[in-house]
Motif scaffolding. Sequence first.
Motif, PDB file in Angstrom:
ATOM      1  N   LEU A  27       0.925  -1.207   0.025  1.00  0.00           N
ATOM      2  CA  LEU A  27       0.087   0.004  -0.046  1.00  0.00           C
ATOM      3  C   LEU A  27       0.944   1.290  -0.024  1.00  0.00           C
ATOM      4  O   LEU A  27       0.679   2.227  -0.775  1.00  0.00           O
ATOM      5  CB  LEU A  27      -1.157   0.035   0.995  1.00  0.00           C
ATOM      6  CG  LEU A  27      -2.120  -1.095   1.108  1.00  0.00           C
ATOM      7  CD1 LEU A  27      -2.872  -1.044   2.727  1.00  0.00           C
ATOM      8  CD2 LEU A  27      -2.942  -1.190   0.079  1.00  0.00           C
ATOM      9  N   LEU A  28       1.737   1.293   0.750  1.00  0.00           N
ATOM     10  CA  LEU A  28       2.865   2.334   0.804  1.00  0.00           C
ATOM     11  C   LEU A  28       3.623   2.521  -0.489  1.00  0.00           C
ATOM     12  O   LEU A  28       3.796   3.475  -1.125  1.00  0.00           O
ATOM     13  CB  LEU A  28       3.777   2.295   1.862  1.00  0.00           C
ATOM     14  CG  LEU A  28       3.175   1.877   3.543  1.00  0.00           C
ATOM     15  CD1 LEU A  28       4.458   1.567   4.382  1.00  0.00           C
ATOM     16  CD2 LEU A  28       2.761   3.354   3.764  1.00  0.00           C
ATOM     17  N   ALA A  29       3.967   1.417  -1.302  1.00  0.00           N
ATOM     18  CA  ALA A  29       4.778   1.275  -2.183  1.00  0.00           C
ATOM     19  C   ALA A  29       3.786   2.112  -3.542  1.00  0.00           C
ATOM     20  O   ALA A  29       4.203   2.859  -4.241  1.00  0.00           O
ATOM     21  CB  ALA A  29       5.150   0.108  -2.744  1.00  0.00           C
ATOM     22  N   ASP A  30       2.625   1.507  -3.480  1.00  0.00           N
ATOM     23  CA  ASP A  30       1.452   1.833  -4.553  1.00  0.00           C
ATOM     24  C   ASP A  30       1.268   3.641  -4.416  1.00  0.00           C
ATOM     25  O   ASP A  30       0.982   4.147  -5.450  1.00  0.00           O
ATOM     26  CB  ASP A  30       0.220   1.338  -4.391  1.00  0.00           C
ATOM     27  CG  ASP A  30       0.075  -0.006  -4.971  1.00  0.00           C
ATOM     28  OD1 ASP A  30       1.048  -0.358  -5.719  1.00  0.00           O
ATOM     29  OD2 ASP A  30      -0.815  -0.734  -4.905  1.00  0.00           O
ATOM     30  N   ALA A  31       1.371   4.011  -3.286  1.00  0.00           N
ATOM     31  CA  ALA A  31       1.424   5.461  -3.144  1.00  0.00           C
ATOM     32  C   ALA A  31       2.553   6.355  -3.214  1.00  0.00           C
ATOM     33  O   ALA A  31       2.643   7.700  -3.081  1.00  0.00           O
ATOM     34  CB  ALA A  31       0.707   5.889  -1.408  1.00  0.00           C
ATOM     35  N   GLY A  32       3.733   5.623  -3.462  1.00  0.00           N
ATOM     36  CA  GLY A  32       4.827   6.107  -4.079  1.00  0.00           C
ATOM     37  C   GLY A  32       5.964   6.239  -3.079  1.00  0.00           C
ATOM     38  O   GLY A  32       7.162   6.752  -3.547  1.00  0.00           O
ATOM     39  N   ALA A  33       5.743   5.257  -1.969  1.00  0.00           N
ATOM     40  CA  ALA A  33       6.935   5.168  -1.205  1.00  0.00           C
ATOM     41  C   ALA A  33       8.101   4.134  -1.743  1.00  0.00           C
ATOM     42  O   ALA A  33       7.563   3.285  -2.699  1.00  0.00           O
ATOM     43  CB  ALA A  33       6.696   4.489   0.128  1.00  0.00           C
ATOM     44  N   GLU A  34       9.460   4.484  -1.697  1.00  0.00           N
ATOM     45  CA  GLU A  34      10.381   3.584  -1.843  1.00  0.00           C
ATOM     46  C   GLU A  34      10.489   2.250  -0.959  1.00  0.00           C
ATOM     47  O   GLU A  34      10.909   2.587   0.090  1.00  0.00           O
ATOM     48  CB  GLU A  34      11.871   4.077  -2.115  1.00  0.00           C
ATOM     49  CG  GLU A  34      12.860   3.143  -2.483  1.00  0.00           C
ATOM     50  CD  GLU A  34      14.230   3.703  -2.611  1.00  0.00           C
ATOM     51  OE1 GLU A  34      14.486   4.671  -3.487  1.00  0.00           O
ATOM     52  OE2 GLU A  34      14.925   3.759  -1.442  1.00  0.00           O
ATOM     53  N   VAL A  35       9.935   1.241  -1.322  1.00  0.00           N
ATOM     54  CA  VAL A  35       9.916  -0.241  -0.200  1.00  0.00           C
ATOM     55  C   VAL A  35      11.214  -0.983  -0.513  1.00  0.00           C
ATOM     56  O   VAL A  35      11.158  -1.540  -1.729  1.00  0.00           O
ATOM     57  CB  VAL A  35       8.370  -0.556  -0.205  1.00  0.00           C
ATOM     58  CG1 VAL A  35       8.772  -1.917   0.530  1.00  0.00           C
ATOM     59  CG2 VAL A  35       7.689   0.422   0.157  1.00  0.00           C
ATOM     60  N   THR A  36      11.924  -1.356   0.232  1.00  0.00           N
ATOM     61  CA  THR A  36      12.831  -2.221   0.086  1.00  0.00           C
ATOM     62  C   THR A  36      12.666  -3.410   0.914  1.00  0.00           C
ATOM     63  O   THR A  36      12.606  -3.406   2.176  1.00  0.00           O
ATOM     64  CB  THR A  36      14.384  -1.780   0.499  1.00  0.00           C
ATOM     65  OG1 THR A  36      14.699  -0.494  -0.152  1.00  0.00           O
ATOM     66  CG2 THR A  36      15.696  -2.898   0.347  1.00  0.00           C
ATOM     67  N   LYS A  37      12.498  -4.525   0.050  1.00  0.00           N
ATOM     68  CA  LYS A  37      12.010  -5.855   0.910  1.00  0.00           C
ATOM     69  C   LYS A  37      13.099  -6.833   1.401  1.00  0.00           C
ATOM     70  O   LYS A  37      14.070  -7.169   0.255  1.00  0.00           O
ATOM     71  CB  LYS A  37      11.065  -6.590  -0.338  1.00  0.00           C
ATOM     72  CG  LYS A  37      10.568  -8.079   0.325  1.00  0.00           C
ATOM     73  CD  LYS A  37       9.817  -8.581  -0.614  1.00  0.00           C
ATOM     74  CE  LYS A  37       9.171  -9.913   0.018  1.00  0.00           C
ATOM     75  NZ  LYS A  37       8.009  -9.699   0.817  1.00  0.00           N
ATOM     76  N   ILE A  38      13.577  -6.970   2.087  1.00  0.00           N
ATOM     77  CA  ILE A  38      14.639  -7.975   2.699  1.00  0.00           C
ATOM     78  C   ILE A  38      14.288  -9.190   2.647  1.00  0.00           C
ATOM     79  O   ILE A  38      13.319  -9.604   3.349  1.00  0.00           O
ATOM     80  CB  ILE A  38      15.045  -7.478   3.974  1.00  0.00           C
ATOM     81  CG1 ILE A  38      15.415  -5.859   4.204  1.00  0.00           C
ATOM     82  CG2 ILE A  38      16.521  -8.311   4.350  1.00  0.00           C
ATOM     83  CD1 ILE A  38      16.605  -5.498   3.233  1.00  0.00           C
ATOM     84  N   GLU A  39      15.023 -10.015   1.848  1.00  0.00           N
ATOM     85  CA  GLU A  39      14.645 -11.488   1.774  1.00  0.00           C
ATOM     86  C   GLU A  39      15.910 -12.352   2.145  1.00  0.00           C
ATOM     87  O   GLU A  39      17.073 -12.046   1.796  1.00  0.00           O
ATOM     88  CB  GLU A  39      14.134 -11.686   0.442  1.00  0.00           C
ATOM     89  CG  GLU A  39      12.980 -10.825  -0.057  1.00  0.00           C
ATOM     90  CD  GLU A  39      12.444 -11.470  -1.194  1.00  0.00           C
ATOM     91  OE1 GLU A  39      11.672 -12.621  -1.379  1.00  0.00           O
ATOM     92  OE2 GLU A  39      12.475 -10.557  -2.393  1.00  0.00           O
ATOM     93  N   ARG A  40      15.433 -13.650   2.424  1.00  0.00           N
ATOM     94  CA  ARG A  40      16.573 -14.645   2.774  1.00  0.00           C
ATOM     95  C   ARG A  40      17.243 -15.024   1.474  1.00  0.00           C
ATOM     96  O   ARG A  40      16.660 -15.347   0.550  1.00  0.00           O
ATOM     97  CB  ARG A  40      15.732 -16.020   3.046  1.00  0.00           C
ATOM     98  CG  ARG A  40      16.865 -16.885   3.701  1.00  0.00           C
ATOM     99  CD  ARG A  40      15.973 -18.255   4.254  1.00  0.00           C
ATOM    100  NE  ARG A  40      14.950 -17.877   5.197  1.00  0.00           N
ATOM    101  CZ  ARG A  40      14.217 -18.939   5.585  1.00  0.00           C
ATOM    102  NH1 ARG A  40      14.328 -20.220   5.251  1.00  0.00           N
ATOM    103  NH2 ARG A  40      13.230 -18.486   6.438  1.00  0.00           N
ATOM    104  N   PRO A  41      18.426 -14.900   1.353  1.00  0.00           N
ATOM    105  CA  PRO A  41      19.139 -15.328   0.262  1.00  0.00           C
ATOM    106  C   PRO A  41      18.876 -16.651  -0.276  1.00  0.00           C
ATOM    107  O   PRO A  41      18.987 -17.719   0.398  1.00  0.00           O
ATOM    108  CB  PRO A  41      20.572 -14.965   0.625  1.00  0.00           C
ATOM    109  CG  PRO A  41      20.813 -14.110   1.705  1.00  0.00           C
ATOM    110  CD  PRO A  41      19.303 -14.395   2.637  1.00  0.00           C
ATOM    111  N   GLY A  42      18.856 -16.536  -1.798  1.00  0.00           N
ATOM    112  CA  GLY A  42      18.540 -17.780  -2.557  1.00  0.00           C
ATOM    113  C   GLY A  42      17.234 -18.575  -2.202  1.00  0.00           C
ATOM    114  O   GLY A  42      16.838 -19.324  -3.000  1.00  0.00           O
TER     115      GLY A  42
END
Length: 394
Positions: A27-42
Amino acid sequence: MSELTLLQGLRVVSLEQFIAGPYCTSLLADAGAEVTKIERPGVGDPRRSYEPKVGDGEDAISGGFASYNRGKRSVELALDTPEGVAELAGMLADADVLVCNLRPGALARMGLAPVALRERFPRLVVCEITGFGSTGGEAANWPAFDSVIQGMSGFASLVGEADGPPTLTPMGTTDMLTAVYSTIGILMAIIQRERTGEGSLVDAAMLDITAAFLERPLTLHEFTGAVPTRGIDRFSPVGMFRAGDGRWLSIVIPTDEMWRRCADAMGRPQMITDPELDTVLKRADRMHDRVIPAFEAWAAGLTQEEAAHALRVAGQPVGLVQDIGEVRANPHLAHRELFVPMVDEVAMRADGSRISLPRLPLLFDGEHATPGPVPRLGEHNPPDGHGSSEQVAE
């Protein structure tokens, strides 16, 4: 159609997976925020592996992942290593918001307890999404998913037929509710920060949020001592009736004035003064043996559309019960441009047309969000990323 810029410049880092956290940050990203999703490698968010998928190999896109993660950046970090935690801390130095939707205590186990984070980064808004909250209590460390919260909150006890079992809704209702309330909490904290210069800790517990959402049955219980059950809405008659073509309609009749309109529309004015139906509570009690049969007898010679039109002309709210295919093809939703083609070259149907998914369901000055593409795992990694992580589910 345009790219919304309401939250442009807002930097969000999210430790998230499954639904509650990802939907909040989408929802934040759709409104223009820059969202960085941290994910488990691989590995990434477990929903990356969910069917159905389109595309092949590493470019394949899961519908279950795309729904909640379009328009974000994906960075792999090994949060079980000092190097990974240090990289995360470096990202937080430039961030406005941290969303954490992992098991309770995940931040503390990394050495990044919310209170310590606030001391280190005073302007940071930290939103911790858990099943049962961050203030202790017997359930504080219990794992939770949507179905668990639907049961514990009382939600499932109110869904289904009166003589049937408690029933789960199929669309992650409590996850979605938690995401929406978390988004509201984050934006409230951002507004406060504009006044004070300091961030806040937003403690979003799925059980709190879902229980509070049951405002109406809880109010009835407080005022009367009654325990609401499945099948009958004691505030007003509400239910489904079938028209002559076998299609269903949904109605709610919360006032005497609406009951009068319904009776007039059906050509049954005697029902207005019927002593078994002359109050809201009486009509609720007789919903199944008097009210619904009266509607179905009247609608027996009408189609779904004809019955709905007659009631609407009389000023009575009525809904066409539609299946998902009909909702997707609904002309009013098409006019509202609710379903937006995905901005991703892989997200295509077999016929070559773009897959469309629901956008942020709000308009701003007549404009709506255009969700960005689905990030591939680690697409936005820095050049010196690290190993594997022990991120765990909600």
